[in-house]
Write an enzyme that holds these catalytic residues in place. Structure first.
Site, PDB file in Angstrom:
ATOM      1  N   PHE A   1     -14.810   3.089   4.763  1.00  0.00           N
ATOM      2  CA  PHE A   1     -13.752   2.360   3.871  1.00  0.00           C
ATOM      3  C   PHE A   1     -13.479   3.215   2.651  1.00  0.00           C
ATOM      4  CE2 PHE A   1     -11.787  -0.951   1.836  1.00  0.00           C
ATOM      5  CZ  PHE A   1     -11.645  -1.941   2.540  1.00  0.00           C
ATOM      6  N   VAL A   2     -12.124   3.665   2.651  1.00  0.00           N
ATOM      7  CA  VAL A   2     -11.609   4.343   1.624  1.00  0.00           C
ATOM      8  C   VAL A   2     -10.528   3.683   0.843  1.00  0.00           C
ATOM      9  CG1 VAL A   2     -11.952   6.694   3.096  1.00  0.00           C
ATOM     10  CG2 VAL A   2      -9.764   5.408   3.127  1.00  0.00           C
TER      11      VAL A   2
ATOM     12  N   GLY B   1       0.769  -1.304   0.000  1.00  0.00           N
ATOM     13  CA  GLY B   1       0.064   0.046   0.076  1.00  0.00           C
ATOM     14  C   GLY B   1       0.809   1.298  -0.009  1.00  0.00           C
TER      15      GLY B   1
ATOM     16  N   ASP C   1      -4.430   2.558  11.241  1.00  0.00           N
ATOM     17  CA  ASP C   1      -5.790   2.553  11.771  1.00  0.00           C
ATOM     18  C   ASP C   1      -5.585   1.856  13.242  1.00  0.00           C
ATOM     19  OD1 ASP C   1      -5.503  -0.099  10.653  1.00  0.00           O
ATOM     20  OD2 ASP C   1      -7.383  -0.050   9.584  1.00  0.00           O
TER      21      ASP C   1
ATOM     22  N   GLU D   1       4.208   4.856   6.359  1.00  0.00           N
ATOM     23  CA  GLU D   1       3.031   4.043   6.179  1.00  0.00           C
ATOM     24  C   GLU D   1       2.023   4.976   5.334  1.00  0.00           C
ATOM     25  OE1 GLU D   1       1.799   1.101   6.767  1.00  0.00           O
ATOM     26  OE2 GLU D   1       1.773   0.885   8.826  1.00  0.00           O
ATOM     27  N   ASP D   2       1.288   4.232   4.498  1.00  0.00           N
ATOM     28  CA  ASP D   2       0.208   4.953   3.953  1.00  0.00           C
ATOM     29  C   ASP D   2      -1.007   5.200   4.842  1.00  0.00           C
ATOM     30  OD1 ASP D   2      -0.228   2.254   4.096  1.00  0.00           O
ATOM     31  OD2 ASP D   2      -1.489   1.781   2.373  1.00  0.00           O
TER      32      ASP D   2
ATOM     33  N   ARG E   1      -5.771   0.578  -5.980  1.00  0.00           N
ATOM     34  CA  ARG E   1      -4.732   1.272  -5.522  1.00  0.00           C
ATOM     35  C   ARG E   1      -4.159   2.449  -6.384  1.00  0.00           C
ATOM     36  NH1 ARG E   1      -2.502  -1.859  -1.278  1.00  0.00           N
ATOM     37  NH2 ARG E   1      -2.748  -4.452  -1.748  1.00  0.00           N
TER      38      ARG E   1
END
Lengths: 191, 127
Positions: free
Chosen positions: A163-164, A55, A114, A110-111, A176
């Site tokens: 949710f993105v 990611g 959470d 990091e992308d 992606r």
């Protein structure tokens, strides 16, 4: 201004997005801002940027080009929790770093953060290798879902609890490649 | 690692089992319903309402309550958590809502586990 294609160019992928949260230009501006801060803070320290595949790839590629000091990059790959990997019981490193980080100034990129579960595991593993410093940079952050309290030195955008996808963030390995970040239509999640 | 053995615990929902497995996978110590907090008493001092959060993470000093209730039905649970925070201000508690759990399952590719808690409310309305 970025050279990103307009959202409509992404056809069926774009059709699955109900709302764009951050445009390609907004993301580019934020990445430049983070790159400037990192360049100032790490001047003379030749930092090693470390990311976890897959990611983080778009963010890492753009961030690297926004950093104006000498810098190196390396990647890890780990098996995330899944129906298959849960049989093994614990995280498995699928690709280790090619570079030794002992005594190095490491910036973990990091992308999105959470729950912090994966990041916590990786930071523990990296700390055990005794870097001179270990800081975290994330482009996206979902603080309300955090289970593990982790210090974040550089932070881009906070995301809503929905949710993105896009700019590296996926749903079933798709989306992606979108240059923006958007909300996935609810019906896509129920297909 | 986990502080309890899964085999000795009776979870009240399959998603709690999955949540415990995820914590184990990432080597996070946890306890299941280790403490019950009285929330209401009658005039004789007997407890009339209590609340036992599902999980406790000792390393984070954090209680976690999971719920699969739809947003419209979550009011009672929210009230209990609010009351708990009023009575025990030093307690850290986090509510993992239906949409949080769904996203967690989808993130890990657990479509089967996500299926019963799929819905459009949270994704559409952000609740």
């Amino acid at each position: 201004m970025t050279t990103a294609l307009p959202p409509q160019a992404y056809g069926s992928l774009y059709a699955d997005i109900s709302e764009i949260l951050f445009t390609a230009d907004e993301i580019a501006a934020k990445v430049q801002e983070l790159g400037r801060a990192i360049s100032e803070d790490y001047a003379g320290r030749n930092p090693l940027l470390v990311g976890v595949l897959k990611g983080v790839v778009p963010f890492m590629a753009d961030l690297l080009r926004a950093i104006t000091i000498p810098v190196q990059v390396d990647y890890l790959a780990i098996a995330s929790y899944s129906a298959e990997s849960r049989q093994r019981g614990t995280v498995r490193l699928e690709k280790d770093l090619d570079t030794s980080i002992t005594g190095r100034h490491v910036l973990f990129v990091e992308d999105m953060i959470d729950t912090g579960l994966t990041l916590n595991y990786i930071l523990r593993s990296l700390r055990a290798r005794e870097p001179a410093g270990l800081e975290v940079c994330t482009l996206f952050n979902k603080p309300r879902r955090r289970l593990i309290n982790l210090p974040i030195r550089y932070k881009g955008f906070d995301l809503p609890d929905r949710f993105v996808v896009g700019y590296g963030l996926d749903y079933r390995e798709q989306y992606r490649n979108l240059p923006f970040v958007g909300l996935l239509r609810a019906e896509v999640l129920t297909r | 690692m986990k502080s309890d053995s899964d085999e000795n615990i009776t979870f009240s929902h399959p998603l709690e089992v999955e949540f415990a497995r995820i914590l184990n996978y990432y080597q996070i110590e946890w306890q299941y319903e280790p403490r019950t907090f009285p929330l209401q008493w009658d005039e004789r001092g007997a407890v009339t309402q209590a609340f036992s959060p599902d999980f406790y993470l000792p390393g984070q000093d954090l209680y976690i309550e999971l719920t699969t209730l739809r947003p419209k039905l979550i009011r009672i649970k929210n009230r209990k958590i609010q009351r708990l925070q009023e009575l025990y201000p030093d307690i850290n508690i986090k509510l993992f809502k239906r949409s949080d759990l769904r996203d967690l399952m989808l993130k890990f590719g657990l479509d089967e586990e996500a299926a019963p808690i799929r819905g459009t409310d949270a994704q559409d309305n952000g609740r």
